[in-house]
Design a protein around this motif. Structure first.
Motif, PDB file in Angstrom:
ATOM      1  N   SER A 137      18.875  -8.941  29.162  1.00 60.15           N
ATOM      2  CA  SER A 137      18.925  -8.390  30.510  1.00 60.15           C
ATOM      3  C   SER A 137      18.475  -6.936  30.546  1.00 60.15           C
ATOM      4  O   SER A 137      18.357  -6.267  29.511  1.00 60.15           O
ATOM      5  CB  SER A 137      20.353  -8.468  31.043  1.00 60.15           C
ATOM      6  N   THR A 138      18.279  -6.455  31.772  1.00 57.79           N
ATOM      7  CA  THR A 138      17.997  -5.036  31.960  1.00 57.79           C
ATOM      8  C   THR A 138      19.164  -4.194  31.473  1.00 57.79           C
ATOM      9  O   THR A 138      18.967  -3.110  30.905  1.00 57.79           O
ATOM     10  CB  THR A 138      17.729  -4.744  33.450  1.00 57.79           C
ATOM     11  N   PHE A 139      20.380  -4.691  31.660  1.00 56.02           N
ATOM     12  CA  PHE A 139      21.552  -3.961  31.170  1.00 56.02           C
ATOM     13  C   PHE A 139      21.461  -3.763  29.662  1.00 56.02           C
ATOM     14  O   PHE A 139      21.765  -2.675  29.157  1.00 56.02           O
ATOM     15  CB  PHE A 139      22.843  -4.706  31.512  1.00 56.02           C
ATOM     16  N   ALA A 140      21.058  -4.786  28.926  1.00 52.07           N
ATOM     17  CA  ALA A 140      20.945  -4.672  27.468  1.00 52.07           C
ATOM     18  C   ALA A 140      19.954  -3.580  27.088  1.00 52.07           C
ATOM     19  O   ALA A 140      20.192  -2.791  26.169  1.00 52.07           O
ATOM     20  CB  ALA A 140      20.524  -6.003  26.863  1.00 52.07           C
ATOM     21  N   GLN A 141      18.854  -3.521  27.817  1.00 45.78           N
ATOM     22  CA  GLN A 141      17.850  -2.495  27.538  1.00 45.78           C
ATOM     23  C   GLN A 141      18.399  -1.106  27.848  1.00 45.78           C
ATOM     24  O   GLN A 141      18.272  -0.178  27.045  1.00 45.78           O
ATOM     25  CB  GLN A 141      16.594  -2.754  28.372  1.00 45.78           C
ATOM     26  N   GLN A 142      19.036  -0.978  29.012  1.00 45.80           N
ATOM     27  CA  GLN A 142      19.575   0.327  29.406  1.00 45.80           C
ATOM     28  C   GLN A 142      20.689   0.777  28.460  1.00 45.80           C
ATOM     29  O   GLN A 142      20.857   1.967  28.195  1.00 45.80           O
ATOM     30  CB  GLN A 142      20.110   0.265  30.840  1.00 45.80           C
ATOM     31  N   PHE A 143      21.445  -0.176  27.942  1.00 44.35           N
ATOM     32  CA  PHE A 143      22.561   0.113  27.054  1.00 44.35           C
ATOM     33  C   PHE A 143      22.094   0.840  25.795  1.00 44.35           C
ATOM     34  O   PHE A 143      22.812   1.664  25.237  1.00 44.35           O
ATOM     35  CB  PHE A 143      23.251  -1.204  26.682  1.00 44.35           C
ATOM     36  N   ALA A 193      23.481  15.813  30.522  1.00 42.48           N
ATOM     37  CA  ALA A 193      23.277  15.521  29.097  1.00 42.48           C
ATOM     38  C   ALA A 193      24.433  15.943  28.200  1.00 42.48           C
ATOM     39  O   ALA A 193      24.777  15.209  27.265  1.00 42.48           O
ATOM     40  CB  ALA A 193      21.977  16.170  28.622  1.00 42.48           C
ATOM     41  N   PRO A 194      25.074  17.096  28.411  1.00 40.25           N
ATOM     42  CA  PRO A 194      26.128  17.502  27.471  1.00 40.25           C
ATOM     43  C   PRO A 194      27.335  16.576  27.425  1.00 40.25           C
ATOM     44  O   PRO A 194      28.109  16.626  26.458  1.00 40.25           O
ATOM     45  CB  PRO A 194      26.538  18.893  27.986  1.00 40.25           C
ATOM     46  N   TRP A 195      27.498  15.725  28.415  1.00 38.76           N
ATOM     47  CA  TRP A 195      28.689  14.874  28.424  1.00 38.76           C
ATOM     48  C   TRP A 195      28.651  13.819  27.343  1.00 38.76           C
ATOM     49  O   TRP A 195      29.696  13.302  26.936  1.00 38.76           O
ATOM     50  CB  TRP A 195      28.895  14.274  29.811  1.00 38.76           C
ATOM     51  N   HIS A 227      30.880  14.831  24.506  1.00 41.59           N
ATOM     52  CA  HIS A 227      32.316  14.636  24.654  1.00 41.59           C
ATOM     53  C   HIS A 227      32.731  13.213  24.286  1.00 41.59           C
ATOM     54  O   HIS A 227      33.919  12.902  24.260  1.00 41.59           O
ATOM     55  CB  HIS A 227      32.743  14.958  26.084  1.00 41.59           C
ATOM     56  N   LEU A 228      31.744  12.373  24.034  1.00 45.86           N
ATOM     57  CA  LEU A 228      32.011  11.005  23.610  1.00 45.86           C
ATOM     58  C   LEU A 228      31.386  10.745  22.240  1.00 45.86           C
ATOM     59  O   LEU A 228      31.107   9.607  21.872  1.00 45.86           O
ATOM     60  CB  LEU A 228      31.490  10.032  24.661  1.00 45.86           C
ATOM     61  N   GLY A 229      31.179  11.834  21.497  1.00 43.93           N
ATOM     62  CA  GLY A 229      30.760  11.705  20.114  1.00 43.93           C
ATOM     63  C   GLY A 229      29.295  11.412  19.892  1.00 43.93           C
ATOM     64  O   GLY A 229      28.894  11.061  18.780  1.00 43.93           O
ATOM     65  N   ARG A 230      28.460  11.566  20.927  1.00 42.69           N
ATOM     66  CA  ARG A 230      27.039  11.263  20.781  1.00 42.69           C
ATOM     67  C   ARG A 230      26.190  12.480  21.132  1.00 42.69           C
ATOM     68  O   ARG A 230      26.569  13.288  21.984  1.00 42.69           O
ATOM     69  CB  ARG A 230      26.613  10.118  21.710  1.00 42.69           C
ATOM     70  N   GLY A 231      25.023  12.565  20.529  1.00 42.52           N
ATOM     71  CA  GLY A 231      24.040  13.555  20.916  1.00 42.52           C
ATOM     72  C   GLY A 231      23.084  12.960  21.940  1.00 42.52           C
ATOM     73  O   GLY A 231      22.999  11.735  22.090  1.00 42.52           O
ATOM     74  N   PRO A 232      22.339  13.785  22.664  1.00 49.91           N
ATOM     75  CA  PRO A 232      21.488  13.283  23.755  1.00 49.91           C
ATOM     76  C   PRO A 232      20.307  12.446  23.287  1.00 49.91           C
ATOM     77  O   PRO A 232      19.700  11.739  24.097  1.00 49.91           O
ATOM     78  CB  PRO A 232      21.020  14.563  24.445  1.00 49.91           C
ATOM     79  N   PHE A 242      24.369   5.218  27.993  1.00 46.18           N
ATOM     80  CA  PHE A 242      25.475   4.423  28.530  1.00 46.18           C
ATOM     81  C   PHE A 242      26.694   5.313  28.786  1.00 46.18           C
ATOM     82  O   PHE A 242      27.323   5.247  29.838  1.00 46.18           O
ATOM     83  CB  PHE A 242      25.815   3.305  27.547  1.00 46.18           C
ATOM     84  N   TRP A 243      27.015   6.171  27.813  1.00 43.12           N
ATOM     85  CA  TRP A 243      28.202   7.006  27.949  1.00 43.12           C
ATOM     86  C   TRP A 243      27.982   8.148  28.927  1.00 43.12           C
ATOM     87  O   TRP A 243      28.919   8.627  29.573  1.00 43.12           O
ATOM     88  CB  TRP A 243      28.630   7.506  26.575  1.00 43.12           C
ATOM     89  N   THR A 244      26.739   8.580  29.082  1.00 44.93           N
ATOM     90  CA  THR A 244      26.440   9.576  30.110  1.00 44.93           C
ATOM     91  C   THR A 244      26.731   9.007  31.491  1.00 44.93           C
ATOM     92  O   THR A 244      27.335   9.672  32.344  1.00 44.93           O
ATOM     93  CB  THR A 244      24.972  10.017  30.013  1.00 44.93           C
ATOM     94  N   VAL A 245      26.340   7.774  31.723  1.00 46.51           N
ATOM     95  CA  VAL A 245      26.627   7.123  33.004  1.00 46.51           C
ATOM     96  C   VAL A 245      28.118   6.876  33.159  1.00 46.51           C
ATOM     97  O   VAL A 245      28.681   7.040  34.256  1.00 46.51           O
ATOM     98  CB  VAL A 245      25.833   5.803  33.124  1.00 46.51           C
ATOM     99  N   MET A 246      28.808   6.493  32.063  1.00 45.49           N
ATOM    100  CA  MET A 246      30.256   6.262  32.145  1.00 45.49           C
ATOM    101  C   MET A 246      31.000   7.522  32.587  1.00 45.49           C
ATOM    102  O   MET A 246      31.895   7.471  33.428  1.00 45.49           O
ATOM    103  CB  MET A 246      30.794   5.804  30.792  1.00 45.49           C
TER     104      MET A 246
END
Length: 528
Positions: A167-173, A195-197, A200-205, A212-216
């Motif tokens: 799905s598109t979701f899989a690609q966006q994920f 981008a900096p958020w 806060h979830l352990g990932r770089g941009p 996914f976590w930026t949107v979350m």
């Protein structure tokens, strides 16, 4: 010898969520915490000057207040003294050239702000959120579910497949935050705002899955704001502990557990460092990482931990570190954009490329020359934190290395690692950078306390060598590969021994998710 239905090892907020649910369900439960009071990284102290309350580690709780544990426990927690306060704006950014932006919980206001930054970005923000809306229910449902279960497998399959194809979701994920932001928004300020958020979830941009976590985070903060407990973040831990005890449970501090006892393949209790054996008739819940669990707490039990799990536990990886600079201020920071003074949490940054550079420097073991600064001043929403007219501030740096190999600016001698001199020299650099955005900041400081990775490591074993997120969240150690590929999620090699905390799904941050998942499994199984 004392006996309980369930013994909980550690008292991070997830452990306390589990204990509170078990006590409410009538189970006999005891929480054993090694430190002087419960809460783990949810802690508030007078770190600088008497009368100034600082959230030592974690601060605002948007992920918790939007989750199921708060929805169900909220009324009782409120009755026990937990009151959340919110700022006028939830998040913001300040970039060179007085370029700024803020977001609130008002959708129309946010669209107008995005449109102000660049024509068309308002519509792009609306489209981004609308495109995710069909997935929101299933995704947020997974945050409260055992990921390694047949029911969750069906939800994941439906999210990632469409008409027999991915799905598109899989690609966006799998996208990076950079890819998402650069293809969605024209404004560099919008990139710098969001981008900096991921950090806060352990990932770089530029890491796979960071979009996914930026949107979350965008969804969480524009729904809940940036809620912070009145009187300090620790009020959440106090309320959860009080709720546990109100229903007959016990929360004991100064009680370090040295081993989990196993008999006939089941956990039957724990032994503390002072030699007491506390029996568990139904289950043990451990708020620890897999390296601690399998290589320490179960190490003495011959044949309990399979060799594969022992090897995977030994390979458990930690990510980047954290530096927190706590300030007592004679006056709040003054920004060119006065809205930032009324914002829950802002970033002071050179933008997406600057963030990418500082994360890369940290990953290579270097103190970043220009780190991205997260700043919050909770007294703006909660005046109880300090005397009238004054302010408390936390400058948080999440793009720093655990182990130092050098200084990207070539100014700080890091030969001896994170010494007090190094962390204070780095704090001086951070304050100098922050002054470019809030010129009055250095002159307003009359109390300072700096926390570096070794300080985190000494306080909480779950931080490993100083990772505030309980282990690297790169894709190879996330989701169904977390905490270990051979034992994903909360179940362990011992059937009635469970794990909670940041090492387990849904991972990082003050969210209460793993505590909720394990509590529901334990109480549901016992009722059946």
């Amino acid at each position: 010898m004392r006996r309980y239905d369930v013994v909980v090892v550690g008292s991070g907020h997830n452990a306390l969520v589990t204990a509170a649910y078990l006590a409410r369900a009538g189970r006999g439960v005891v929480v054993l915490e090694g430190n002087d009071r419960p809460g783990g990284l949810v802690r508030t102290e007078e770190l600088t000057v008497p009368g100034f309350l600082h959230d030592t580690y974690s601060s605002a709780h948007p992920l918790f207040t939007t989750g199921p544990a708060y929805a169900e426990l909220g009324p009782e927690l409120t009755a026990l003294g937990l009151t959340y306060r919110n700022s006028r704006y939830c998040v913001g950014v300040s970039m060179p050239g007085a370029r700024t932006a803020v977001l609130s919980t008002d959708p129309e206001e946010n669209v107008a702000e995005a449109e102000r930054l660049a024509p068309g970005d308002g519509a792009a923000l609306t489209a981004l959120l609308q495109d995710f809306q069909p997935h929101a229910g299933p995704v947020f449902g997974l945050f409260a579910a055992e990921l390694a279960s047949p029911a969750s497998a069906r939800v994941i399959h439906d999210l990632t497949h469409d008409d027999g194809h991915y799905s598109t979701f899989a690609q966006q994920f799998l996208r990076t935050a950079r890819d998402l932001l650069e293809h969605t928004f024209a404004s560099p300020v919008a990139h710098g705002l969001l981008a900096p958020w991921a950090l806060h979830l352990g990932r770089g941009p530029d890491e796979v899955n960071s979009s996914f976590w930026t949107v979350m985070v965008l969804l969480a903060v524009t729904s809940a704001g940036m809620p912070t407990p009145e009187g300090g973040s620790e009020r959440l831990a106090r309320a959860l502990a009080a709720l546990t005890e109100r229903h007959g449970g016990r929360v004991e501090t100064g009680r370090w557990v040295e081993r989990i006892l196993v008999r006939d393949g089941r956990a039957v209790g724990v032994r503390t460092t002072d030699g007491e054996v506390v029996r568990a008739d139904r289950a043990v819940v451990a708020s620890v990482n897999p390296d601690q669990l399998y290589l320490e707490l179960l190490a003495h039990e011959d044949g309990v931990v399979p060799p594969l799990i022992r090897r995977q536990a030994a390979d458990y990886r930690y990510g980047r570190g954290c530096v927190q600079i706590h300030l007592a201020l004679s006056a709040p920071p003054r920004f060119t954009d006065e809205r930032l003074a009324r914002t829950g949490q802002s970033h002071l940054t050179g933008g997406l490329d600057a963030l990418s550079r500082s994360v890369n420097e940290a990953t290579r073991g270097l103190l970043p020359a220009e780190p991205t600064i997260s700043i919050d001043t909770p007294a703006a929403a909660d005046p109880t934190r300090c005397p009238p007219g004054a302010a408390v501030a936390r400058l948080q740096l999440l793009d720093v290395p655990l182990r130092l190999r050098g200084d990207a600016a070539g100014e700080i001698d890091t030969t001896d690692g994170w010494t007090d001199d190094v962390k204070n020299a780095f704090a001086d650099r951070v304050l100098e950078l922050a002054a470019r955005h809030a010129p009055n900041l250095p002159g307003a400081v009359f109390g300072r306390h700096v926390i570096a990775p070794p300080d985190l490591a000494r306080f909480n074993p779950n931080c490993g060598p100083g990772d505030p997120y309980g282990g690297s969240h790169e894709l190879a150690q996330s989701y169904l590969l977390r905490p270990l590929p051979g034992r994903p999620s909360h179940r362990t090699v011992v059937p009635n021994l469970f794990m909670v905390g940041a090492a387990t799904w849904p991972g990082h941050g003050v969210n209460g998710g793993s505590g909720y998942i394990v509590a529901k499994e334990l109480t549901g199984a016992e009722q059946g």
